[in-house]
Scaffold this motif. Structure first.
Motif, PDB file in Angstrom:
ATOM      1  N   ARG A 265     -47.513  12.908 -18.479  1.00 63.85           N
ATOM      2  CA  ARG A 265     -46.762  12.243 -17.420  1.00 63.85           C
ATOM      3  C   ARG A 265     -47.598  12.192 -16.144  1.00 63.85           C
ATOM      4  O   ARG A 265     -48.205  13.192 -15.754  1.00 63.85           O
ATOM      5  N   LEU A 266     -47.598  11.025 -15.484  1.00 62.54           N
ATOM      6  CA  LEU A 266     -48.302  10.869 -14.217  1.00 62.54           C
ATOM      7  C   LEU A 266     -47.479   9.971 -13.305  1.00 62.54           C
ATOM      8  O   LEU A 266     -47.038   8.894 -13.724  1.00 62.54           O
ATOM      9  N   GLU A 267     -47.255  10.411 -12.074  1.00 59.66           N
ATOM     10  CA  GLU A 267     -46.583   9.610 -11.062  1.00 59.66           C
ATOM     11  C   GLU A 267     -47.466   9.561  -9.820  1.00 59.66           C
ATOM     12  O   GLU A 267     -48.036  10.576  -9.418  1.00 59.66           O
ATOM     13  N   ALA A 268     -47.585   8.380  -9.232  1.00 57.19           N
ATOM     14  CA  ALA A 268     -48.416   8.213  -8.040  1.00 57.19           C
ATOM     15  C   ALA A 268     -47.745   7.236  -7.085  1.00 57.19           C
ATOM     16  O   ALA A 268     -46.888   6.431  -7.487  1.00 57.19           O
ATOM     17  N   GLU A 269     -48.147   7.327  -5.838  1.00 60.19           N
ATOM     18  CA  GLU A 269     -47.620   6.434  -4.806  1.00 60.19           C
ATOM     19  C   GLU A 269     -48.772   5.906  -3.978  1.00 60.19           C
ATOM     20  O   GLU A 269     -49.689   6.661  -3.612  1.00 60.19           O
TER      21      GLU A 269
ATOM     22  N   ALA B 283     -50.516   3.721  -0.600  1.00 51.43           N
ATOM     23  CA  ALA B 283     -50.337   3.738   0.848  1.00 51.43           C
ATOM     24  C   ALA B 283     -49.289   2.724   1.295  1.00 51.43           C
ATOM     25  O   ALA B 283     -48.640   2.898   2.328  1.00 51.43           O
ATOM     26  N   SER B 284     -49.087   1.692   0.493  1.00 48.48           N
ATOM     27  CA  SER B 284     -48.078   0.682   0.843  1.00 48.48           C
ATOM     28  C   SER B 284     -46.687   1.035   0.340  1.00 48.48           C
ATOM     29  O   SER B 284     -45.746   0.259   0.519  1.00 48.48           O
ATOM     30  N   GLY B 285     -46.547   2.200  -0.309  1.00 47.35           N
ATOM     31  CA  GLY B 285     -45.245   2.638  -0.775  1.00 47.35           C
ATOM     32  C   GLY B 285     -44.902   2.257  -2.196  1.00 47.35           C
ATOM     33  O   GLY B 285     -43.804   2.559  -2.667  1.00 47.35           O
ATOM     34  N   ASP B 286     -45.809   1.606  -2.902  1.00 47.59           N
ATOM     35  CA  ASP B 286     -45.557   1.236  -4.293  1.00 47.59           C
ATOM     36  C   ASP B 286     -45.654   2.469  -5.189  1.00 47.59           C
ATOM     37  O   ASP B 286     -46.524   3.330  -4.999  1.00 47.59           O
ATOM     38  N   ALA B 287     -44.781   2.551  -6.174  1.00 53.37           N
ATOM     39  CA  ALA B 287     -44.773   3.687  -7.100  1.00 53.37           C
ATOM     40  C   ALA B 287     -45.415   3.292  -8.426  1.00 53.37           C
ATOM     41  O   ALA B 287     -45.263   2.152  -8.895  1.00 53.37           O
ATOM     42  N   ILE B 288     -46.133   4.229  -9.007  1.00 53.20           N
ATOM     43  CA  ILE B 288     -46.764   4.038 -10.304  1.00 53.20           C
ATOM     44  C   ILE B 288     -46.312   5.172 -11.208  1.00 53.20           C
ATOM     45  O   ILE B 288     -46.440   6.354 -10.858  1.00 53.20           O
ATOM     46  N   GLU B 289     -45.743   4.831 -12.357  1.00 54.36           N
ATOM     47  CA  GLU B 289     -45.349   5.830 -13.339  1.00 54.36           C
ATOM     48  C   GLU B 289     -46.039   5.502 -14.667  1.00 54.36           C
ATOM     49  O   GLU B 289     -46.009   4.354 -15.112  1.00 54.36           O
ATOM     50  N   PHE B 290     -46.630   6.509 -15.265  1.00 57.56           N
ATOM     51  CA  PHE B 290     -47.369   6.310 -16.513  1.00 57.56           C
ATOM     52  C   PHE B 290     -47.077   7.494 -17.425  1.00 57.56           C
ATOM     53  O   PHE B 290     -47.193   8.650 -17.005  1.00 57.56           O
ATOM     54  N   ASP B 291     -46.668   7.213 -18.656  1.00 58.94           N
ATOM     55  CA  ASP B 291     -46.419   8.321 -19.576  1.00 58.94           C
ATOM     56  C   ASP B 291     -46.802   7.933 -20.992  1.00 58.94           C
ATOM     57  O   ASP B 291     -46.674   6.766 -21.398  1.00 58.94           O
ATOM     58  N   THR B 292     -47.282   8.924 -21.735  1.00 60.50           N
ATOM     59  CA  THR B 292     -47.684   8.742 -23.123  1.00 60.50           C
ATOM     60  C   THR B 292     -47.121   9.880 -23.957  1.00 60.50           C
ATOM     61  O   THR B 292     -47.213  11.046 -23.574  1.00 60.50           O
ATOM     62  N   ASP B 293     -46.515   9.533 -25.082  1.00 60.99           N
ATOM     63  CA  ASP B 293     -46.040  10.506 -26.061  1.00 60.99           C
ATOM     64  C   ASP B 293     -46.844  10.309 -27.348  1.00 60.99           C
ATOM     65  O   ASP B 293     -46.898   9.189 -27.881  1.00 60.99           O
ATOM     66  N   PHE B 294     -47.431  11.387 -27.820  1.00 60.87           N
ATOM     67  CA  PHE B 294     -48.281  11.291 -29.006  1.00 60.87           C
ATOM     68  C   PHE B 294     -47.933  12.415 -29.972  1.00 60.87           C
ATOM     69  O   PHE B 294     -47.673  13.550 -29.563  1.00 60.87           O
ATOM     70  N   GLU B 295     -47.941  12.091 -31.262  1.00 66.64           N
ATOM     71  CA  GLU B 295     -47.727  13.106 -32.299  1.00 66.64           C
ATOM     72  C   GLU B 295     -48.586  12.771 -33.505  1.00 66.64           C
ATOM     73  O   GLU B 295     -48.716  11.609 -33.888  1.00 66.64           O
ATOM     74  N   SER B 296     -49.202  13.791 -34.091  1.00 69.05           N
ATOM     75  CA  SER B 296     -49.960  13.592 -35.317  1.00 69.05           C
ATOM     76  C   SER B 296     -49.684  14.746 -36.272  1.00 69.05           C
ATOM     77  O   SER B 296     -49.407  15.869 -35.853  1.00 69.05           O
ATOM     78  N   ILE B 297     -49.733  14.431 -37.558  1.00 67.90           N
ATOM     79  CA  ILE B 297     -49.556  15.432 -38.612  1.00 67.90           C
ATOM     80  C   ILE B 297     -50.767  15.326 -39.532  1.00 67.90           C
ATOM     81  O   ILE B 297     -51.024  14.270 -40.111  1.00 67.90           O
TER      82      ILE B 297
ATOM     83  N   PHE C 277     -49.747   9.382 -37.621  1.00 70.21           N
ATOM     84  CA  PHE C 277     -49.859   9.329 -36.164  1.00 70.21           C
ATOM     85  C   PHE C 277     -48.807   8.414 -35.558  1.00 70.21           C
ATOM     86  O   PHE C 277     -48.349   7.455 -36.174  1.00 70.21           O
ATOM     87  N   ARG C 278     -48.437   8.747 -34.308  1.00 72.89           N
ATOM     88  CA  ARG C 278     -47.472   7.940 -33.550  1.00 72.89           C
ATOM     89  C   ARG C 278     -47.803   8.080 -32.068  1.00 72.89           C
ATOM     90  O   ARG C 278     -47.962   9.189 -31.559  1.00 72.89           O
ATOM     91  N   LYS C 279     -47.901   6.958 -31.383  1.00 71.52           N
ATOM     92  CA  LYS C 279     -48.206   6.952 -29.954  1.00 71.52           C
ATOM     93  C   LYS C 279     -47.354   5.899 -29.255  1.00 71.52           C
ATOM     94  O   LYS C 279     -47.263   4.766 -29.713  1.00 71.52           O
ATOM     95  N   ILE C 280     -46.725   6.294 -28.157  1.00 71.06           N
ATOM     96  CA  ILE C 280     -45.934   5.381 -27.338  1.00 71.06           C
ATOM     97  C   ILE C 280     -46.360   5.556 -25.887  1.00 71.06           C
ATOM     98  O   ILE C 280     -46.386   6.678 -25.376  1.00 71.06           O
ATOM     99  N   THR C 281     -46.704   4.459 -25.227  1.00 72.22           N
ATOM    100  CA  THR C 281     -47.134   4.489 -23.831  1.00 72.22           C
ATOM    101  C   THR C 281     -46.258   3.562 -23.010  1.00 72.22           C
ATOM    102  O   THR C 281     -45.991   2.422 -23.417  1.00 72.22           O
ATOM    103  N   ARG C 282     -45.826   4.050 -21.858  1.00 74.65           N
ATOM    104  CA  ARG C 282     -45.008   3.261 -20.939  1.00 74.65           C
ATOM    105  C   ARG C 282     -45.615   3.287 -19.550  1.00 74.65           C
ATOM    106  O   ARG C 282     -46.221   4.288 -19.150  1.00 74.65           O
ATOM    107  N   ALA C 283     -45.446   2.190 -18.821  1.00 72.14           N
ATOM    108  CA  ALA C 283     -45.853   2.107 -17.418  1.00 72.14           C
ATOM    109  C   ALA C 283     -44.669   1.580 -16.623  1.00 72.14           C
ATOM    110  O   ALA C 283     -44.105   0.524 -16.957  1.00 72.14           O
ATOM    111  N   ASN C 284     -44.287   2.349 -15.614  1.00 74.46           N
ATOM    112  CA  ASN C 284     -43.118   2.001 -14.797  1.00 74.46           C
ATOM    113  C   ASN C 284     -41.886   1.717 -15.654  1.00 74.46           C
ATOM    114  O   ASN C 284     -41.104   0.798 -15.394  1.00 74.46           O
ATOM    115  N   GLY C 285     -41.732   2.512 -16.704  1.00 73.80           N
ATOM    116  CA  GLY C 285     -40.554   2.420 -17.561  1.00 73.80           C
ATOM    117  C   GLY C 285     -40.606   1.360 -18.636  1.00 73.80           C
ATOM    118  O   GLY C 285     -39.712   1.291 -19.479  1.00 73.80           O
ATOM    119  N   GLU C 286     -41.641   0.528 -18.648  1.00 72.00           N
ATOM    120  CA  GLU C 286     -41.736  -0.543 -19.636  1.00 72.00           C
ATOM    121  C   GLU C 286     -42.747  -0.185 -20.727  1.00 72.00           C
ATOM    122  O   GLU C 286     -43.819   0.356 -20.436  1.00 72.00           O
TER     123      GLU C 286
END
Length: 262
Positions: A67-71, A73-87, A97-106
């Protein structure tokens, strides 16, 4: 983004003659950023990664939640997250393997499939199930993350300091050539670590992995990863290139997980 889960904390049953022993565990890492490659100035960053290694009586499961959240200087928010699993099976012949990545909730990436070695020295197969089904060849010399940890630690214990091998981890559809160098042995000293700190006893290896395209001739690495990792598979510090930034993960909390009764 290549999401190397060794990431970071994978290991497996030791092959004969190898002293390293894996310990199922869960680790929480605090995240910091050393180098942003973004067009806007970043004024605030928070982030973390949770990794978990568990075992059954036939395979290892590695999970990583980033999980990573950043802001800006102009006030814009950035959200980035990745879920990964391997067996990965103990024999190193099959990786799910399974990987899901989202940016700003999408949703921006979804990758699901299985890679299997033929077991006969011939090419194996990578079967991608999502988002679009297709097959790719798996070179016979390819090793999966658990097997690569066994290979590397065995070579380090034998006195080797540089390694070359072919790797597939399920974070992308690509097979990579890896050049790994062992640069030092360090004593783990995470200032903020909590939990089962007996897991940090002993010396850690400091290694750098550089990832290249499988096709030879490309002298520029796709990405690099540096880590301080103990023989039990627990990484204390990790530095990796995630494309838009270089991030550092420092161990914050660790706990041992139970072993199965096989």
């Amino acid at each position: 983004m290549r999401y190397v889960v060794l990431f970071m904390v994978v290991c497996a049953l030791p092959a004969p003659g190898y002293a390293s022993q894996p310990i199922p565990h869960e680790a929480l890492y605090d995240l910091s950023v050393r180098n942003w490659r973004m067009p806007n100035e970043i004024t605030r960053v928070v982030g973390s990664q949770i990794t978990r290694l568990t075992r059954s009586c036939k395979d290892w499961t590695s999970v990583a939640v980033f999980r990573l959240e950043a802001e800006t200087a102009s006030g814009d928010a950035i959200e980035f997250d990745t879920d990964f699993e391997s067996i990965e099976t103990f024999d190193g012949k099959r990786l799910q393997f399974r990987k899901i990545t989202r940016a700003n909730g999408e949703l921006i990436e979804q990758f699901l499939g299985v890679a299997e070695q033929s077991g006969s020295g011939a090419r194996g197969k990578i079967t991608v199930l999502e988002p679009t089904p297709y097959n790719l060849p798996l070179p016979p010399e390819t090793i999966f993350p658990v097997a690569s940890f066994i290979h590397s630690t065995g070579q380090w214990e034998a006195g080797m300091r540089t390694l070359n091998y072919v790797w597939f981890d399920g974070t992308t559809p690509d097979v990579s050539r890896v050049f790994e160098i062992l640069t030092n042995a360090v004593t783990p000293t995470p200032n903020l670590a909590e939990g089962d700190l007996n897991l940090l006893d002993g010396m850690a290896w400091r290694s750098t992995m550089s990832f290249y395209t499988y096709e030879e001739g490309n002298d520029e690495p796709l990405t690099t990863l540096t880590q301080n990792v103990l023989p039990n598979g627990l990484a204390v510090e990790i530095t990796l290139d995630i494309g838009f930034a270089d991030v550092v993960l420092n161990l914050r909390r660790v706990r041992a997980l139970p072993q199965p009764d096989c």
